[in-house]
Design an enzyme around this catalytic site. Sequence first.
Site, PDB file in Angstrom:
ATOM      1  N   GLN A 199       5.987  -7.884 -12.952  1.00  0.00           N
ATOM      2  CA  GLN A 199       6.691  -7.808 -11.677  1.00  0.00           C
ATOM      3  C   GLN A 199       7.439  -9.109 -11.410  1.00  0.00           C
ATOM      4  OE1 GLN A 199       2.730  -5.940  -9.916  1.00  0.00           O
ATOM      5  NE2 GLN A 199       4.227  -6.176  -8.282  1.00  0.00           N
ATOM      6  N   PHE A 230       1.497  -2.438  -9.157  1.00  0.00           N
ATOM      7  CA  PHE A 230       0.632  -2.429  -7.972  1.00  0.00           C
ATOM      8  C   PHE A 230       0.130  -3.821  -7.602  1.00  0.00           C
ATOM      9  CE2 PHE A 230       0.037   1.693 -10.216  1.00  0.00           C
ATOM     10  CZ  PHE A 230       0.747   2.480  -9.323  1.00  0.00           C
ATOM     11  N   GLU A 234       1.852  -9.224 -11.165  1.00  0.00           N
ATOM     12  CA  GLU A 234       2.603 -10.315 -10.552  1.00  0.00           C
ATOM     13  C   GLU A 234       2.294 -11.610 -11.274  1.00  0.00           C
ATOM     14  OE1 GLU A 234       2.382  -9.370  -6.104  1.00  0.00           O
ATOM     15  OE2 GLU A 234       3.325 -11.345  -6.203  1.00  0.00           O
ATOM     16  N   ARG A 312      -2.447 -13.263   4.366  1.00  0.00           N
ATOM     17  CA  ARG A 312      -2.038 -11.924   4.826  1.00  0.00           C
ATOM     18  C   ARG A 312      -3.205 -11.189   5.476  1.00  0.00           C
ATOM     19  NH1 ARG A 312       2.392  -8.349   4.726  1.00  0.00           N
ATOM     20  NH2 ARG A 312       3.707  -9.945   3.804  1.00  0.00           N
ATOM     21  N   ARG A 344      -1.383  -4.102  -3.961  1.00  0.00           N
ATOM     22  CA  ARG A 344      -0.734  -3.328  -2.902  1.00  0.00           C
ATOM     23  C   ARG A 344      -1.354  -3.545  -1.512  1.00  0.00           C
ATOM     24  NH1 ARG A 344       1.021   2.813  -4.416  1.00  0.00           N
ATOM     25  NH2 ARG A 344       2.954   2.873  -3.247  1.00  0.00           N
ATOM     26  N   PHE A 346      -1.862  -6.663  -0.417  1.00  0.00           N
ATOM     27  CA  PHE A 346      -1.968  -8.112  -0.580  1.00  0.00           C
ATOM     28  C   PHE A 346      -2.831  -8.764   0.494  1.00  0.00           C
ATOM     29  CE2 PHE A 346      -0.095 -12.438  -1.095  1.00  0.00           C
ATOM     30  CZ  PHE A 346      -0.087 -12.515  -2.468  1.00  0.00           C
ATOM     31  N   ALA A 512       5.421  -7.654  -2.192  1.00  0.00           N
ATOM     32  CA  ALA A 512       5.453  -7.711  -0.733  1.00  0.00           C
ATOM     33  C   ALA A 512       6.356  -6.614  -0.161  1.00  0.00           C
ATOM     34  CB  ALA A 512       5.880  -9.096  -0.238  1.00  0.00           C
ATOM     35  N   GLU A 718       4.010  -0.885   0.319  1.00  0.00           N
ATOM     36  CA  GLU A 718       2.600  -1.136   0.592  1.00  0.00           C
ATOM     37  C   GLU A 718       2.041  -0.509   1.875  1.00  0.00           C
ATOM     38  OE1 GLU A 718       3.700  -5.352   0.165  1.00  0.00           O
ATOM     39  OE2 GLU A 718       1.747  -5.562  -0.781  1.00  0.00           O
TER      40      GLU A 718
HETATM   41  N1  MTE Z   1       4.885   2.426  -6.753  1.00  0.00           N
HETATM   42  C1  MTE Z   1       4.707   2.727  -8.050  1.00  0.00           C
HETATM   43  N2  MTE Z   1       5.034   3.954  -8.477  1.00  0.00           N
HETATM   44  N3  MTE Z   1       4.214   1.819  -8.930  1.00  0.00           N
HETATM   45  C2  MTE Z   1       3.849   0.549  -8.522  1.00  0.00           C
HETATM   46  O1  MTE Z   1       3.415  -0.267  -9.331  1.00  0.00           O
HETATM   47  N4  MTE Z   1       3.685  -1.029  -6.641  1.00  0.00           N
HETATM   48  C3  MTE Z   1       3.544  -1.161  -5.196  1.00  0.00           C
HETATM   49  C4  MTE Z   1       4.654  -0.398  -4.471  1.00  0.00           C
HETATM   50  N5  MTE Z   1       4.782   0.923  -4.989  1.00  0.00           N
HETATM   51  C5  MTE Z   1       4.017   0.219  -7.144  1.00  0.00           C
HETATM   52  C6  MTE Z   1       4.561   1.208  -6.291  1.00  0.00           C
HETATM   53  C7  MTE Z   1       3.566  -2.545  -4.739  1.00  0.00           C
HETATM   54  S1  MTE Z   1       2.152  -3.440  -4.836  1.00  0.00           S
HETATM   55  C8  MTE Z   1       4.672  -3.126  -4.185  1.00  0.00           C
HETATM   56  S2  MTE Z   1       4.644  -4.677  -3.568  1.00  0.00           S
HETATM   57  C9  MTE Z   1       5.941  -2.399  -4.110  1.00  0.00           C
HETATM   58  O2  MTE Z   1       5.867  -1.095  -4.689  1.00  0.00           O
HETATM   59  C10 MTE Z   1       7.000  -3.216  -4.840  1.00  0.00           C
HETATM   60  O3  MTE Z   1       8.215  -2.573  -4.917  1.00  0.00           O
HETATM   61  P1  MTE Z   1       9.268  -2.557  -3.716  1.00  0.00           P
HETATM   62  O4  MTE Z   1       9.259  -3.897  -3.101  1.00  0.00           O
HETATM   63  O5  MTE Z   1      10.528  -2.226  -4.389  1.00  0.00           O
HETATM   64  O6  MTE Z   1       8.796  -1.501  -2.779  1.00  0.00           O
HETATM   65 MO1  MOS Z   2       2.640  -5.817  -4.297  1.00  0.00          MO
HETATM   66  S1  MOS Z   2       0.674  -6.298  -4.099  1.00  0.00           S
HETATM   67  O1  MOS Z   2       3.101  -7.166  -3.269  1.00  0.00           O
HETATM   68  O2  MOS Z   2       2.946  -6.396  -5.872  1.00  0.00           O
END
Ligand code: MTE
Ligand code: MOS
Length: 772
Positions: A199, A230, A234, A312, A344, A346, A512, A718
Amino acid sequence: MSGKVHIARRHDSALKHVTGQALYIDDMPEPPGTLHGALVLSRVACGKLVRLDSEAAKAMPGVVAVLGPQDIPGRNDIAAIGKNEPLFAVDRIEFAGQTLAMVVANSLDAARAAAARVIVEIEAEEPVLDIAAALARESYVQAPATILRGDPEAAMAAAPHRLTAEFSVGGQEHFYLESQIAFALPGEDGDITVHSSTQHPTEVQHVCARVLGCDFNQVTAVVRRLGGGFGGKESNASWVAAAAVVAANHTGRPVKLRLPREVDMVTTGKRHGFDYRYTVGFDDEGRVLALDAVLAADAGWSLDMTPGVVTRALTHTDNAYWIPHFRAVGYACRTNKQSNTAFRGFGGPQGVVVMEDALDRIAHHLGRDPVEVRALNFYAEGRDETPYGQTVDENHLERCWAEVKAGGEIERRRAEIDAFNAANPVLKRGLGLFPLKFGISFNLPHMNQAGALVHVYTDGSIRLNHGGTEMGQGLFIKVAQVVAEVFQVDVERIRPSATSTAEVPNTSPTAASTGSDLNGWAAWDAANTIRSRMVAFAAEHFGVAEADIAFADGTVRIAKPGSNQVLTFGELARLCWLGRVSLSATGYYKTPKIHWDPAAMHGRPFFYFSFGAAMAEVAIDTLTGESRVLRADLVQDCGESLNPAIDLGQIEGAFVQGQGWLTCEELWWDASGRLRTAGPSTYKIPGSRDVPPIFNVKLLENAPSREATIFRSKAVGEPPLMLATAVWTALKDAIGAVGGGKVAVRLDAPATPERVLAAVEQVRREARTAAP
Ligand code: MTE
Ligand code: MOS
């Protein structure tokens, strides 16, 4: 049709995902000579490494090298934000699963077989394995952090009622379908390209450069897609990439390192488990007057991203509620376990549960309806400043609450559930509601920036690159929609491309939930720069005013008195090129208005809040402790959604993932500190049959963001995970029904059958002795 945003479109890789044609790193063709890595791990949780003998391993067929700390040309440190997190352990052993060495061999099987032959001797010491033990020793990875408002002591003393309670929530394994992987390809002069399932490509670049001892410009990190992140990719992707580049550098050959599921689970950090203790003061109606809470996180052995997670959690302890006198203290406990990391939400999920527990207890204590007691405490006009000093703007709590109650037919169902419970001694049903307020932005202001790079080619096709990574969440299609909107072309004309530190540098992680907020604006900026150049050129070329040029439906219309002219977008692109106009531009965005004082824990850390509400119904079997979610009704604020289909999928997925965290996903370490739930046979993620059979998900309508977010949309990644808190509340409601509602319920998460059963027993016991 002109609009390209606010439209439901499927994920750009949807068909490739379901037909197996989407290329993940392990699907990439391997150049001849590719080597495979396998890690050698500590099986001891704490101690001193006294011997690592790789002679036998080196003699195994196909083995090319066994690499340890001495083979790292740069610094043996893969820490994301701290220092001294070795790639290969040197002396101290900090957890069972710590990486000691890596075998590289001609085949994966050969590498893994040899890794098992490395002889390791560790002088074991007593590990610290839980939060309580770490608190007792004051063993922390950082100093405790506090958010304070008003005078909680005085307010507590003066409050008509006070309650104190404790509970805990467990961690969570990310269980992305694609485990951690990196593929390093050495180039000339020490340059290296690393394909990483990360990520955070920029951090991969930095950490690889650090272990290699080279400049950042020698390392290129490339990410086409992740098979889920998820939060687990990171920081953790960086050390996997670092190991691969060290091996590629050492051997001069391409090296792939893919962690088998078990290795992934024992080496990488997870969601932080938390222990809580709080005292809450309130009046006769259930209005909260003061909260004094301790949140103790299991950080694992090192810092990783724990500071952000704790911050957070503390900034979400208030959740949706106005709490005039407030203190929340966050401890980051150091234990001899995997170093816990982003997941997810955080820390947000671990923050919001505190008040949800407190309000249930308050309602129980006063004999009032917990749904009403919650609403009584919502942020509102005149009581809208969070304990850390941010005003709760654009408050949709009441709306979400009203919609979820109406859609879920709360009165009818409450009565139905109560009647069911009165008639059934074995099965009990429960109802739980949850309001959500979640802050959007990285808590560290400097991270809230993004870049993009857009090229328009002379046939009118467009290549889009930005700093965000695609992990299944639909970021690429959303950003492509933004660019399509700027040029008014079909989204099919836009080709999203792999994220690369060579194209857009110095990026923040995709995390985030800010991916589309940040990269959407950056891409808009790049596209708009090109569009402005095209308009200026066309005005001059056709001798019209700029206002007479309109982009629509893949064409450009030049309004001329008497004779309108229409070109395709591609024709204008070609004309621009002939006219020597640059059709390539970078774009940039930084989130406005945010600031944060980390010492005072005060400021406006979030550009805006996202709101939501959930109502869940569960059933429990009081003989086995098993539970099911029968129905969930969700309302989620996505502002004016860029893509309602993607957002719906995000909400559903996040909710079920949250449900897994709070119910069935249990991490279990044995007495020696070894994680024994290291695969799907022992670690239970929710499956398709755990999805609520009645699952009504709605995006809050007519709620364009008041702040200048990209096309007035809001983040979605999230926040909806926290909506699953309603399931936990519903489970407590069902368990409480066993005692006729006479006793308050403590239910630690995950609410596995064992825990539900134990809570049922406790309620039965206490109900027998409770006053009638
Ligand atoms: N959705 C899918 N399908 N796969 C993922 O790994 N990660 C989540 C969320 N949705 C994730 C997901 C997390 S932890 C975050 S922070 C956000 O997606 C990151 O992407 P965005 O900022 O584009 O929403
Ligand atoms: Mo999502 S826990 O901020 O990658």
